[in-house]
Write a protein that holds these residues in place. Structure first.
Motif, PDB file in Angstrom:
ATOM      1  N   ARG A   3      47.721  34.521  35.870  1.00 11.14           N
ATOM      2  CA  ARG A   3      47.532  33.337  36.685  1.00 11.14           C
ATOM      3  C   ARG A   3      48.097  32.108  35.988  1.00 11.14           C
ATOM      4  N   LEU A   4      48.768  31.255  36.739  1.00  7.60           N
ATOM      5  CA  LEU A   4      49.271  30.013  36.169  1.00  7.60           C
ATOM      6  C   LEU A   4      48.111  29.135  35.728  1.00  7.60           C
ATOM      7  N   ASP A   5      48.324  28.396  34.663  1.00  8.89           N
ATOM      8  CA  ASP A   5      47.294  27.471  34.220  1.00  8.89           C
ATOM      9  C   ASP A   5      47.274  26.279  35.165  1.00  8.89           C
ATOM     10  N   LEU A  47      37.620  30.486  39.594  1.00 10.99           N
ATOM     11  CA  LEU A  47      37.620  31.642  40.502  1.00 10.99           C
ATOM     12  C   LEU A  47      38.894  32.457  40.327  1.00 10.99           C
ATOM     13  N   ASN A  48      38.750  33.765  40.400  1.00 14.11           N
ATOM     14  CA  ASN A  48      39.887  34.679  40.308  1.00 14.11           C
ATOM     15  C   ASN A  48      40.140  35.335  41.652  1.00 14.11           C
ATOM     16  N   GLY A  53      35.748  39.171  47.797  1.00 15.80           N
ATOM     17  CA  GLY A  53      36.185  40.445  48.344  1.00 15.80           C
ATOM     18  C   GLY A  53      37.636  40.713  48.000  1.00 15.80           C
ATOM     19  N   TYR A  54      38.085  41.883  48.320  1.00 16.47           N
ATOM     20  CA  TYR A  54      39.401  42.375  47.897  1.00 16.47           C
ATOM     21  C   TYR A  54      40.550  41.443  48.281  1.00 16.47           C
ATOM     22  N   ALA A  58      42.435  33.500  44.663  1.00 12.98           N
ATOM     23  CA  ALA A  58      41.915  32.383  43.863  1.00 12.98           C
ATOM     24  C   ALA A  58      42.529  31.097  44.382  1.00 12.98           C
ATOM     25  N   PRO A  59      41.838  29.973  44.230  1.00 13.32           N
ATOM     26  CA  PRO A  59      42.447  28.709  44.646  1.00 13.32           C
ATOM     27  C   PRO A  59      43.801  28.507  43.957  1.00 13.32           C
TER      28      PRO A  59
END
Length: 160
Positions: A3-5, A47-48, A53-54, A58-59
């Protein structure tokens, strides 16, 4: 895929982009209520994918930055605080449900907003995708301020 920071902080507000001479330190002008709303957005960064749910995303970095930008540019201290929550598609939503107004602003980025408005008192309602011109959003926010002010100005009846 990592994920990008997208770490947010109030640091981006330290840059004085105002053109008026009366403000030399924009950061010192941040109202505590606005700062609290920014912190709520910052917390959503944790949040990831799969948080709801599947298929939930993430935002996104765009949504997080867009929400912080919207809050600092559009909201006023005298405005009722919105509920802020993530959307399963990676966007962030701000929502007001008070004073006979239901108003939702789903933020995808600094330039992409999906809005839904309903005035229960007048029956007016609409849904719109907006980009740079947020004058309709500003009008709804001002209507919320006016209704809040009208409610606060009413005399309190004491029964006894």
């Amino acid at each position: 895929m990592g994920r990008l920071d997208t770490t947010l902080s109030l640091d981006f507000l330290k840059f004085n982009t105002r053109t008026d001479e009366s403000s030399s330190d924009f950061e010192s002008e941040i109202d505590p209520q606005i700062e609290l709303l920014i912190k709520k957005v910052e917390k959503l960064h944790s949040l990831n994918d799969g948080w709801m749910g599947y298929a939930s995303a993430a935002p996104s970095a765009g949504a997080l930055t867009g929400a912080a930008f919207f809050i600092t540019c559009m909201l006023r201290p005298d405005l009722p605080s919105p509920d802020i929550f993530p959307c399963p598609n990676g966007n962030i939503q701000l929502e007001w449900s008070c004073f006979d107004i239901d108003f939702e602003v789903e933020i995808e980025s600094i330039t992409q907003y999906y809005t839904a408005f309903e005035d229960l008192a007048s029956g007016e309602s609409w849904e719109k995708a907006l980009t740079y011109d947020l004058s309709e959003v500003r009008a709804v926010l001002l209507k919320l301020v006016e209704r809040k002010s009208a409610t606060e100005d009413r005399p309190t009846l004491v029964h006894g």
